[in-house]
Design an enzyme around this catalytic site. Sequence first.
Site, PDB file in Angstrom:
ATOM      1  N   LEU A 111      -6.706  -4.961  -4.592  1.00  0.00           N
ATOM      2  CA  LEU A 111      -7.739  -4.148  -3.942  1.00  0.00           C
ATOM      3  C   LEU A 111      -7.369  -2.661  -3.948  1.00  0.00           C
ATOM      4  CD1 LEU A 111      -8.070  -6.392  -0.731  1.00  0.00           C
ATOM      5  CD2 LEU A 111      -9.385  -6.598  -2.829  1.00  0.00           C
ATOM      6  N   ARG A 121     -17.220   9.764   2.050  1.00  0.00           N
ATOM      7  CA  ARG A 121     -18.391   9.022   1.588  1.00  0.00           C
ATOM      8  C   ARG A 121     -19.544   9.205   2.573  1.00  0.00           C
ATOM      9  NH1 ARG A 121     -15.320   3.673  -0.570  1.00  0.00           N
ATOM     10  NH2 ARG A 121     -13.870   4.360   1.027  1.00  0.00           N
ATOM     11  N   GLY A 145       0.736  -9.239 -13.963  1.00  0.00           N
ATOM     12  CA  GLY A 145       2.079  -9.736 -14.284  1.00  0.00           C
ATOM     13  C   GLY A 145       2.647 -10.545 -13.128  1.00  0.00           C
ATOM     14  N   TYR A 148      -5.751 -11.167 -19.713  1.00  0.00           N
ATOM     15  CA  TYR A 148      -4.773 -12.098 -19.121  1.00  0.00           C
ATOM     16  C   TYR A 148      -5.375 -13.483 -18.947  1.00  0.00           C
ATOM     17  CZ  TYR A 148      -0.601  -9.380 -18.335  1.00  0.00           C
ATOM     18  OH  TYR A 148       0.575  -8.700 -18.531  1.00  0.00           O
ATOM     19  N   ASP A 181       3.714   1.864  -4.321  1.00  0.00           N
ATOM     20  CA  ASP A 181       2.572   2.093  -5.203  1.00  0.00           C
ATOM     21  C   ASP A 181       2.573   0.973  -6.248  1.00  0.00           C
ATOM     22  OD1 ASP A 181       0.750   2.963  -7.073  1.00  0.00           O
ATOM     23  OD2 ASP A 181       1.532   5.015  -7.185  1.00  0.00           O
ATOM     24  N   TYR A 198     -12.020   6.956 -12.087  1.00  0.00           N
ATOM     25  CA  TYR A 198     -12.272   5.706 -11.364  1.00  0.00           C
ATOM     26  C   TYR A 198     -13.045   4.719 -12.237  1.00  0.00           C
ATOM     27  CZ  TYR A 198     -13.588   2.756  -7.353  1.00  0.00           C
ATOM     28  OH  TYR A 198     -13.759   1.715  -6.474  1.00  0.00           O
ATOM     29  N   LYS A 211      -3.976   5.551 -12.853  1.00  0.00           N
ATOM     30  CA  LYS A 211      -2.779   4.702 -12.913  1.00  0.00           C
ATOM     31  C   LYS A 211      -2.971   3.386 -12.157  1.00  0.00           C
ATOM     32  CE  LYS A 211       1.364   6.585 -12.661  1.00  0.00           C
ATOM     33  NZ  LYS A 211       2.453   7.449 -12.111  1.00  0.00           N
ATOM     34  N   ASP A 232       0.867  -1.186   0.000  1.00  0.00           N
ATOM     35  CA  ASP A 232       0.000   0.000   0.000  1.00  0.00           C
ATOM     36  C   ASP A 232       0.900   1.231   0.000  1.00  0.00           C
ATOM     37  OD1 ASP A 232      -1.960   2.022   0.632  1.00  0.00           O
ATOM     38  OD2 ASP A 232      -3.198   0.466   1.524  1.00  0.00           O
ATOM     39  N   THR A 259      -4.414   6.989   0.969  1.00  0.00           N
ATOM     40  CA  THR A 259      -5.711   7.167   1.637  1.00  0.00           C
ATOM     41  C   THR A 259      -5.911   6.171   2.778  1.00  0.00           C
ATOM     42  OG1 THR A 259      -6.828   5.714   0.048  1.00  0.00           O
ATOM     43  CG2 THR A 259      -6.855   8.080  -0.435  1.00  0.00           C
TER      44      THR A 259
HETATM   45  N1  UDP Z   1     -23.881  11.921  -0.379  1.00  0.00           N
HETATM   46  C1  UDP Z   1     -24.577  12.897   0.309  1.00  0.00           C
HETATM   47  N2  UDP Z   1     -23.940  13.564   1.301  1.00  0.00           N
HETATM   48  C2  UDP Z   1     -22.648  13.328   1.653  1.00  0.00           C
HETATM   49  C3  UDP Z   1     -21.926  12.318   0.947  1.00  0.00           C
HETATM   50  C4  UDP Z   1     -22.576  11.652  -0.068  1.00  0.00           C
HETATM   51  O1  UDP Z   1     -25.759  13.152   0.026  1.00  0.00           O
HETATM   52  O2  UDP Z   1     -22.142  13.992   2.587  1.00  0.00           O
HETATM   53  C5  UDP Z   1     -24.581  11.180  -1.430  1.00  0.00           C
HETATM   54  C6  UDP Z   1     -23.877  11.179  -2.785  1.00  0.00           C
HETATM   55  O3  UDP Z   1     -24.264  12.303  -3.531  1.00  0.00           O
HETATM   56  C7  UDP Z   1     -24.341   9.864  -3.370  1.00  0.00           C
HETATM   57  C8  UDP Z   1     -24.542   8.954  -2.151  1.00  0.00           C
HETATM   58  O4  UDP Z   1     -24.627   9.822  -1.036  1.00  0.00           O
HETATM   59  O5  UDP Z   1     -25.582  10.028  -4.014  1.00  0.00           O
HETATM   60  C9  UDP Z   1     -23.396   7.988  -1.939  1.00  0.00           C
HETATM   61  O6  UDP Z   1     -22.207   8.734  -1.991  1.00  0.00           O
HETATM   62  P1  UDP Z   1     -20.792   8.143  -1.638  1.00  0.00           P
HETATM   63  O7  UDP Z   1     -19.828   9.286  -1.752  1.00  0.00           O
HETATM   64  O8  UDP Z   1     -20.818   7.415  -0.345  1.00  0.00           O
HETATM   65  O9  UDP Z   1     -20.471   7.049  -2.751  1.00  0.00           O
HETATM   66  P2  UDP Z   1     -20.955   6.794  -4.265  1.00  0.00           P
HETATM   67  O10 UDP Z   1     -22.072   5.833  -4.165  1.00  0.00           O
HETATM   68  O11 UDP Z   1     -21.395   8.092  -4.887  1.00  0.00           O
HETATM   69  O12 UDP Z   1     -19.748   6.247  -4.914  1.00  0.00           O
END
Ligand code: UDP
Length: 285
Positions: A47, A160, A76, A133, A30, A119, A65, A5, A9
Amino acid sequence: MVVVDNLITARPANLDGLRGRPGFEFIEADVSNEVRVAGEVTHVLHLASPASPVDFLAYPIQIVKVGTLGTHNMLGLALAKGARFLLASTSEVYGDPLVHPQPESYWGNVNPIGSRSCYDEAKRCAEAFTMAYHRAHAVETRIVRIFNTYGPRMRLDDGRVVPNFMRQALRGEPLTVYGDGSQTRSFTYVDDLVAGLLAVLDSSDPMPFNIGSPIETSVLEFAERIIRLTGSASSIEHLPLPEDDPRQRRPDIARARSVLGWEPRWPLEEGLEVTMAYFTEVTRA
Ligand code: UDP
């Protein structure tokens, strides 16, 4: 077990339970660059990647990347060692899905140049690399499409929705609902995800598996649920919806159920309680 890792993050403390175990080794590197691992390797679990939408803005190049070059490097390594390879892919390969719920056969609806594309497209390329592969080199590959997952040891400032709402509720601050909150997600407890990853790894099926909870909730309902769970006096504040935020997301897990006998065991209520206990402790510390 060797863990690699670059810690951009990650929380190093998450490895505390493994340090000191016989055979455990940590390499700070990395995987987008060449990583050498000495000795026998039986399984490579790729992961690595920042996965919070907040990270998509902070680390877009590193994310492209690690999904592309990092996947190539780890494939690989698996090829050189004769190891089985597992790719952590994502529900983001479905983008803002036009098919609901999403079965593995759905090809997705992804904006290739939007702020999430670093992403989404890197993970789509990672799946393509993995299948290449498998087909060209007969590497034993497995692909898991991971849906929203939560649990203890997430970063409080991960960005999140679960850590955000829990942190805000615990501090009595408004819960930040993006948009009107009608967008949906389904939340999987981390132990269920781990069981799913291991079930896919142990299977003999190289095609992708959705691993996630099929119980769908709107973000607004979810915010209200967190406020009830904490007994918080927090209000709800609406902020602008981020670009390309998927409107709806729920896995079709029929394939995982029938092929792997896997399905989530943790009720949302219980998973949220355990996670809230963790965040309560972290917030007080
Ligand atoms: N979301 C939100 N408030 C926050 C963070 C996220 O309303 O403070 C919403 C975001 O817009 C999405 C959902 O919650 O619709 C899930 O967001 P997250 O960032 O957890 O992951 P995602 O599913 O978008 O990858």
